[in-house]
Design an enzyme around this catalytic site. Structure first.
Site, PDB file in Angstrom:
ATOM      1  N   ASP A 103       0.774  -1.130  -0.023  1.00  0.00           N
ATOM      2  CA  ASP A 103       0.161   0.002  -0.087  1.00  0.00           C
ATOM      3  C   ASP A 103       0.872   1.365  -0.040  1.00  0.00           C
ATOM      4  O   ASP A 103       0.379   2.368  -0.444  1.00  0.00           O
ATOM      5  CB  ASP A 103      -0.871  -0.211   1.295  1.00  0.00           C
ATOM      6  CG  ASP A 103      -0.014  -0.209   2.246  1.00  0.00           C
ATOM      7  OD1 ASP A 103       0.535  -0.760   2.834  1.00  0.00           O
ATOM      8  OD2 ASP A 103      -0.408   0.891   3.430  1.00  0.00           O
ATOM      9  N   ASP A 121       2.141  -7.470   0.616  1.00  0.00           N
ATOM     10  CA  ASP A 121       2.479  -7.076   2.200  1.00  0.00           C
ATOM     11  C   ASP A 121       1.268  -7.564   3.011  1.00  0.00           C
ATOM     12  O   ASP A 121      -0.030  -7.685   2.251  1.00  0.00           O
ATOM     13  CB  ASP A 121       2.279  -5.536   1.908  1.00  0.00           C
ATOM     14  CG  ASP A 121       2.563  -4.639   3.119  1.00  0.00           C
ATOM     15  OD1 ASP A 121       3.049  -5.092   4.003  1.00  0.00           O
ATOM     16  OD2 ASP A 121       1.928  -3.609   3.058  1.00  0.00           O
ATOM     17  N   MET A 126       0.296  -5.774   5.969  1.00  0.00           N
ATOM     18  CA  MET A 126      -0.587  -4.816   6.400  1.00  0.00           C
ATOM     19  C   MET A 126      -0.804  -3.773   5.472  1.00  0.00           C
ATOM     20  O   MET A 126      -0.386  -3.157   4.865  1.00  0.00           O
ATOM     21  CB  MET A 126       0.277  -3.934   7.569  1.00  0.00           C
ATOM     22  CG  MET A 126       0.947  -4.830   8.613  1.00  0.00           C
ATOM     23  SD  MET A 126      -0.654  -5.325   9.907  1.00  0.00           S
ATOM     24  CE  MET A 126      -0.401  -4.196  10.941  1.00  0.00           C
ATOM     25  N   ILE A 159      -3.125 -61.836 -39.993  1.00  0.00           N
ATOM     26  CA  ILE A 159      -4.435 -62.600 -39.764  1.00  0.00           C
ATOM     27  C   ILE A 159      -4.590 -62.866 -41.383  1.00  0.00           C
ATOM     28  O   ILE A 159      -4.618 -61.958 -42.153  1.00  0.00           O
ATOM     29  CB  ILE A 159      -5.340 -61.832 -39.044  1.00  0.00           C
ATOM     30  CG1 ILE A 159      -5.041 -61.516 -37.704  1.00  0.00           C
ATOM     31  CG2 ILE A 159      -6.529 -62.667 -39.212  1.00  0.00           C
ATOM     32  CD1 ILE A 159      -5.929 -60.677 -36.759  1.00  0.00           C
ATOM     33  N   ASP A 186     -13.246 -55.452 -35.458  1.00  0.00           N
ATOM     34  CA  ASP A 186     -12.327 -55.204 -34.486  1.00  0.00           C
ATOM     35  C   ASP A 186     -12.291 -56.245 -33.281  1.00  0.00           C
ATOM     36  O   ASP A 186     -11.272 -56.220 -32.350  1.00  0.00           O
ATOM     37  CB  ASP A 186     -13.049 -53.987 -33.660  1.00  0.00           C
ATOM     38  CG  ASP A 186     -12.776 -52.452 -34.699  1.00  0.00           C
ATOM     39  OD1 ASP A 186     -11.893 -52.718 -35.494  1.00  0.00           O
ATOM     40  OD2 ASP A 186     -13.539 -51.530 -34.383  1.00  0.00           O
ATOM     41  N   GLU A 208      -4.019 -55.391 -39.580  1.00  0.00           N
ATOM     42  CA  GLU A 208      -4.135 -56.906 -39.225  1.00  0.00           C
ATOM     43  C   GLU A 208      -2.803 -57.266 -38.936  1.00  0.00           C
ATOM     44  O   GLU A 208      -2.451 -58.388 -39.057  1.00  0.00           O
ATOM     45  CB  GLU A 208      -5.330 -57.636 -39.876  1.00  0.00           C
ATOM     46  CG  GLU A 208      -4.461 -57.817 -41.249  1.00  0.00           C
ATOM     47  CD  GLU A 208      -5.072 -56.868 -42.460  1.00  0.00           C
ATOM     48  OE1 GLU A 208      -5.119 -55.719 -41.939  1.00  0.00           O
ATOM     49  OE2 GLU A 208      -5.173 -57.620 -43.325  1.00  0.00           O
TER      50      GLU A 208
HETATM   51 MG   LIG Z   1       1.658  -2.017   4.524  1.00  0.00          MG
END
Ligand SMILES: [Mg+2]
Length: 454
Positions: A10, A53, A55, A328, A344, A370
């Protein structure tokens, strides 16, 4: 390592001094003068670190911290609280609000930059993992299980040659549910670094060089994830800052405030687990990228990688590596007659039989369609042939049940065996020889295995 830092204070003069300090070290600085502004700035500009900060008029630092840590957009950003007070209660409130670290005003430069560096390092790892994870869209949020692991009790090792003090610390951690052991007690059973979450390392009054130990522990391969908290008395503060630089995650001043210790342990363990979860997800993601989704076998990319590796090993140790290429028979007919869904199912059942009829060290892959390929490390051609025959039987002897249609399909497979005997040869040549053998098997009537003369 540099980072984008949001400074929240601040008082204008404080912001100016901090900005100058940070910019002199090449940090990029953003400024906020109120809590509200800080929150909006954190959400929209995503700084790497926030210096906050405590405060401030209106919304104070604790509230800002709480809000940032409960917002999904900002909770990953580390927060260092700046407090004028050295009061333990004050720090505790901050830790409870979710702060990652503390610095007392006036801020000591050495401590400031050591902490910023430690946090930047943590961020770099977390960012890298988050980025890689983002490449995998299936894992957007933490699961409940993952969330619960974040707060699970930790396994802690307390390293202090003053075993009485070490036991006092271990005791305090026991009280809040952690498993804690002192270095001296743990050595009897052998220390399992892999299972450790955290080490508390005393710096002051030690006969050994604790910083050296810290660096060594950090370089252990199995230990890359555990957190280290350094404890030291006031006169060792500079060395503690050095510790943060070489891999400690946090510093606490002695005499230890046990409540602060408990709170900091919780923070460090949470952070360490967060990294672990991300890393695990990245590993799983990698796993996904080498697995064929339909069959669960390895894909072509992985097949080529592993085969290359085994051929290289073979060139060194002279042990043969074989490959068996399967195809296959008349698979197109299966698709044409029974449909792609049945096709599948056949591929899946085939893969299952393949998987259950190979040895643990064999690597079953589906490079595409395959076609299948099994890498057989440290296996001469005649053994590979026997293995391939076993698989051929497993396929041909039992009809495939295409479940949903309750139909049985007769499936057979042809295969070609090729072996690499450690001579200089290219991967492509080996695969080509397997294909040639496979072609010969097809020509000779299918449902059979052929092996080219080496
Ligand atoms: Mg301060």
């Amino acid at each position: 390592m540099t980072a984008r830092v949001l400074v929240v204070d601040d008082i204008e003069a404080n912001r100016r001094v901090m900005k100058a300090k940070l910019e002199a070290r090449y940090y990029t600085v953003m400024l906020s003068h109120t809590g509200e502004h800080a929150i909006s700035s954190a959400i929209h500009q995503q700084p790497d670190i926030i210096l906050l900060d405590v405060m401030m008029p209106g919304m104070d630092g604790y509230e800002v911290c709480r809000q940032l840590k409960s917002n999904i957009a900002t909770r990953h950003i580390p927060i260092v609280m700046l407090t004028a007070l050295t009061d333990g209660d004050d720090r505790l409130r901050g830790l409870e609000a979710g702060a990652d670290d503390f610095l007392s005003k006036p801020v000591d430069d050495f401590a400031l930059f050591a902490r910023l560096e430690a946090l930047s390092r943590y961020n770099a790892v977390a960012d890298e993992l988050r980025t890689r994870e983002a490449a995998n869209p299936h894992t957007a949020n933490f699961t409940e299980h993952e969330m619960s692991t974040l707060s699970k009790p930790a396994s802690v090792l307390v390293v202090d040659q003053n075993n009485q003090e070490a036991r006092r610390v271990a005791e305090a951690l026991h009280k809040v549910g952690h498993e804690a052991e002192t270095w001296i007690d743990a050595q009897k059973g052998g220390i399992k670094f892999k299972e450790l979450d955290l080490i508390i390392l005393a710096l002051s009054g030690q006969r050994h060089d604790a910083l050296k130990l810290c660096a060594q522990m950090r370089s252990l391969r199995e230990a890359r994830d555990f957190a280290i908290i350094v404890t030291c008395d006031e006169k060792d503060e500079q060395r503690a800052a050095e510790g943060l630089r070489i891999g400690a995650s946090d510093v606490i001043q002695t005499p230890l405030d046990l409540q602060e210790l408990q709170a900091r342990v919780a923070t460090q363990v949470r952070r360490k687990r967060y990294i672990q979860i991300l890393r695990k997800r990245v590993d799983t993601g990698l796993e996904l990228s080498v697995i064929d989704q339909l069959t669960g076998l390895y894909n072509r990319r992985y097949m080529l990688e592993r085969l290359q590796l085994w051929m290289q090993r073979s060139s060194v140790d002279g042990k043969p590596v074989s490959v068996v290429a399967f195809d296959i028979d008349h698979f197109k007919t299966v698709n044409d007659v029974h449909g792609h869904e049945a096709g599948d199912l056949v591929l899946q059942e085939f893969s299952e039989r393949l998987r259950t009829n190979i040895r643990p060290k064999d690597i079953a892959c589906r490079p595409g369609g395959e076609e299948f390929l099994v890498i057989m490390p440290e296996t001469p051609g005649d053994l590979a042939y026997i293995g391939a025959e076993r698989i051929r039987h497993a396929i041909a002897n039992e009809p495939f049940l295409v479940e949903r249609k309750n139909e049985e399909i007769r499936v057979t497979v042809s295969a070609g065996v090729a072996t690499h005997y450690g001579e200089d040869a290219l991967l492509a040549d080996l695969l080509h020889r397997a294909d040639q053998a496979l072609y010969k098997a097809k020509e000779n009537g299918r449902n059979r295995i052929e092996k080219l003369a080496a």
